[in-house]
Design a protein around this motif. Structure first.
Motif, PDB file in Angstrom:
ATOM      1  N   VAL A 190      21.966  83.135 -27.523  1.00  0.00           N
ATOM      2  CA  VAL A 190      20.964  82.499 -26.669  1.00  0.00           C
ATOM      3  C   VAL A 190      21.289  81.018 -26.479  1.00  0.00           C
ATOM      4  O   VAL A 190      21.408  80.530 -25.361  1.00  0.00           O
ATOM      5  N   ASP A 191      21.463  80.308 -27.596  1.00  0.00           N
ATOM      6  CA  ASP A 191      21.764  78.876 -27.537  1.00  0.00           C
ATOM      7  C   ASP A 191      23.208  78.669 -27.968  1.00  0.00           C
ATOM      8  O   ASP A 191      23.516  78.629 -29.152  1.00  0.00           O
ATOM      9  N   GLN A 192      24.097  78.523 -27.000  1.00  0.00           N
ATOM     10  CA  GLN A 192      25.517  78.456 -27.341  1.00  0.00           C
ATOM     11  C   GLN A 192      25.904  77.157 -28.025  1.00  0.00           C
ATOM     12  O   GLN A 192      27.037  77.015 -28.512  1.00  0.00           O
ATOM     13  N   THR A 193      24.978  76.188 -28.107  1.00  0.00           N
ATOM     14  CA  THR A 193      25.271  74.983 -28.881  1.00  0.00           C
ATOM     15  C   THR A 193      25.068  75.211 -30.369  1.00  0.00           C
ATOM     16  O   THR A 193      25.432  74.355 -31.180  1.00  0.00           O
TER      17      THR A 193
ATOM     18  N   GLN B 282      22.511  70.401 -21.519  1.00  0.00           N
ATOM     19  CA  GLN B 282      21.247  69.835 -21.062  1.00  0.00           C
ATOM     20  C   GLN B 282      20.361  70.881 -20.397  1.00  0.00           C
ATOM     21  O   GLN B 282      19.952  70.753 -19.252  1.00  0.00           O
ATOM     22  N   ARG B 283      20.073  71.932 -21.146  1.00  0.00           N
ATOM     23  CA  ARG B 283      19.234  72.969 -20.574  1.00  0.00           C
ATOM     24  C   ARG B 283      18.232  73.468 -21.604  1.00  0.00           C
ATOM     25  O   ARG B 283      18.430  73.335 -22.804  1.00  0.00           O
ATOM     26  N   ASP B 284      17.177  74.064 -21.123  1.00  0.00           N
ATOM     27  CA  ASP B 284      16.113  74.590 -21.953  1.00  0.00           C
ATOM     28  C   ASP B 284      16.408  76.053 -22.248  1.00  0.00           C
ATOM     29  O   ASP B 284      16.592  76.854 -21.329  1.00  0.00           O
ATOM     30  N   VAL B 285      16.482  76.420 -23.543  1.00  0.00           N
ATOM     31  CA  VAL B 285      16.807  77.807 -23.891  1.00  0.00           C
ATOM     32  C   VAL B 285      15.600  78.545 -24.457  1.00  0.00           C
ATOM     33  O   VAL B 285      15.741  79.559 -25.131  1.00  0.00           O
ATOM     34  N   GLY B 286      14.406  78.041 -24.206  1.00  0.00           N
ATOM     35  CA  GLY B 286      13.210  78.739 -24.637  1.00  0.00           C
ATOM     36  C   GLY B 286      12.913  79.887 -23.699  1.00  0.00           C
ATOM     37  O   GLY B 286      12.369  79.713 -22.621  1.00  0.00           O
ATOM     38  N   GLY B 287      13.296  81.095 -24.088  1.00  0.00           N
ATOM     39  CA  GLY B 287      13.176  82.239 -23.185  1.00  0.00           C
ATOM     40  C   GLY B 287      14.358  82.245 -22.249  1.00  0.00           C
ATOM     41  O   GLY B 287      15.448  81.805 -22.617  1.00  0.00           O
ATOM     42  N   PRO B 288      14.208  82.736 -21.022  1.00  0.00           N
ATOM     43  CA  PRO B 288      15.334  82.723 -20.068  1.00  0.00           C
ATOM     44  C   PRO B 288      15.887  81.323 -19.884  1.00  0.00           C
ATOM     45  O   PRO B 288      15.126  80.354 -19.819  1.00  0.00           O
ATOM     46  N   VAL B 289      17.186  81.233 -19.869  1.00  0.00           N
ATOM     47  CA  VAL B 289      17.823  79.914 -19.766  1.00  0.00           C
ATOM     48  C   VAL B 289      17.509  79.298 -18.416  1.00  0.00           C
ATOM     49  O   VAL B 289      17.720  79.897 -17.374  1.00  0.00           O
ATOM     50  N   THR B 290      16.987  78.078 -18.420  1.00  0.00           N
ATOM     51  CA  THR B 290      16.645  77.366 -17.189  1.00  0.00           C
ATOM     52  C   THR B 290      17.268  75.984 -17.209  1.00  0.00           C
ATOM     53  O   THR B 290      17.568  75.455 -18.286  1.00  0.00           O
TER      54      THR B 290
END
Length: 306
Positions: free
Chosen positions: A191-194, A293-301
């Motif tokens: 989900v969070d590739q960082t 710089q993206r929000d990974v809470g649920g579907p990536v936006t």
């Protein structure tokens, strides 16, 4: 046998060995590794006269200045330098040696096989955690740090192989790793590739990893096994098995080893990745950098800037 002995002319041999011995001696002493690397690269690229003119205050173009400054590894950055969990103290020296390794590969001498193999063996002795005897490491081989790699005796690593030692990578004796293969020791969250996890990846004695294959982080390839071309190993390969495909599965036991090899009924490999995780802590004052710089809470936006 498929190989024969080849030797250089006596005069060339003595000159090449003298150069390797000199660099080895300097790297073994108290001299700054940065200075040794810089001097070595200046001479390998034949830029000593231009470098000394620049140091004496002569005018140089911006391009020349960048070139001359670039021989000093302190004026460079490498991808692994950005990894948050790296061992800062060990990396200081590893970076300098890795810069020498990579820049050496850009010189014409990197194609002189007899010289280049010995030069890389010498560098591996200083850079790797363990470097066995009679290593044959060819052109374009890359790694994350170098200092988390252990390789045994009489192992060959062919062109453009990537040895990821962000975690830990152990390679045994008499291993053959073919062109373009990738061995990994770190993985990313789905989900969070960082979010990175590091593992210990093991390749045991007498293994053959063939063209363009990939061994995933935390896998173990058992002794005398073969990983087929373009296979994707996502688990443990039992000793003496031949695996192919993506994901890799066992299709055969090497002839003559049927009584020694473990049987796997369906050919599927078992993953023991979690058992080989290498935990790490980040410094308390660490400031993370999210390159996506993206929000990974649920579907990536897309990440919203404040």
């Amino acid at each position: 046998m498929t190989k024969r002995h080849v030797s250089l002319p006596e005069e060339a041999e003595s000159g090449l060995q003298a150069f390797i011995d000199e660099v080895d001696e300097r790297l073994s002493g108290d001299e700054s590794t940065c200075t040794v690397v810089e001097d070595t690269l200046i001479d390998l690229f034949g830029d000593r006269d231009a470098y000394e003119r620049w140091q004496a205050g002569a005018d140089v173009s911006p391009a020349e200045r960048v070139r001359l400054q670039g021989y000093d590894p302190c004026n460079s950055t490498l991808e692994s330098e950005y990894y948050a969990e790296k061992d800062e103290e060990r990396y200081k020296r590893s970076k300098h040696l890795q810069w020498l390794w990579r820049q050496f590969d850009a010189t014409p001498m990197a194609d002189n096989v007899e010289f280049a193999l010995r030069f890389r063996q010498m560098l591996a002795n200083h850079l790797f955690d363990e470097a066995g005897d009679n290593l044959r490491i060819f052109k374009g081989v890359s790694f994350s740090y170098g200092h988390n790699i252990s390789i045994g005796d009489n192992t060959v690593v062919h062109d453009n192989v990537h040895l990821d030692d962000r975690g830990k990578l152990t390679i045994g004796n008499r291993v053959s790793i073919s062109d373009n293969a990738h061995l990994y020791s770190h993985d990313h969250d789905v989900v969070d590739q960082t979010e990175v996890r590091n593992f210990h990846t093991v390749v045991e004695d007498d293994v053959r990893i063939t063209y363009d294959a990939m061994v995933r982080a935390g896998s173990r390839v058992g002794e005398n096994a073969i990983v087929g071309a373009r296979a994707n190993v996502q688990g443990d390969v039992p000793a003496h098995h031949i695996v192919v495909g993506a994901p890799a599965q066992s299709v055969k036991i090497k002839p003559g080893f049927e009584d020694e090899a473990e049987e796997i009924g369906d050919g599927k490999l078992v993953s023991r990745q979690d058992e080989r995780e290498i935990p790490y802590d980040l410094p308390e004052n660490f400031e993370p950098f999210d390159e996506f710089q993206r929000d990974v809470g649920g579907p990536v936006t897309p990440h919203k800037q404040p």
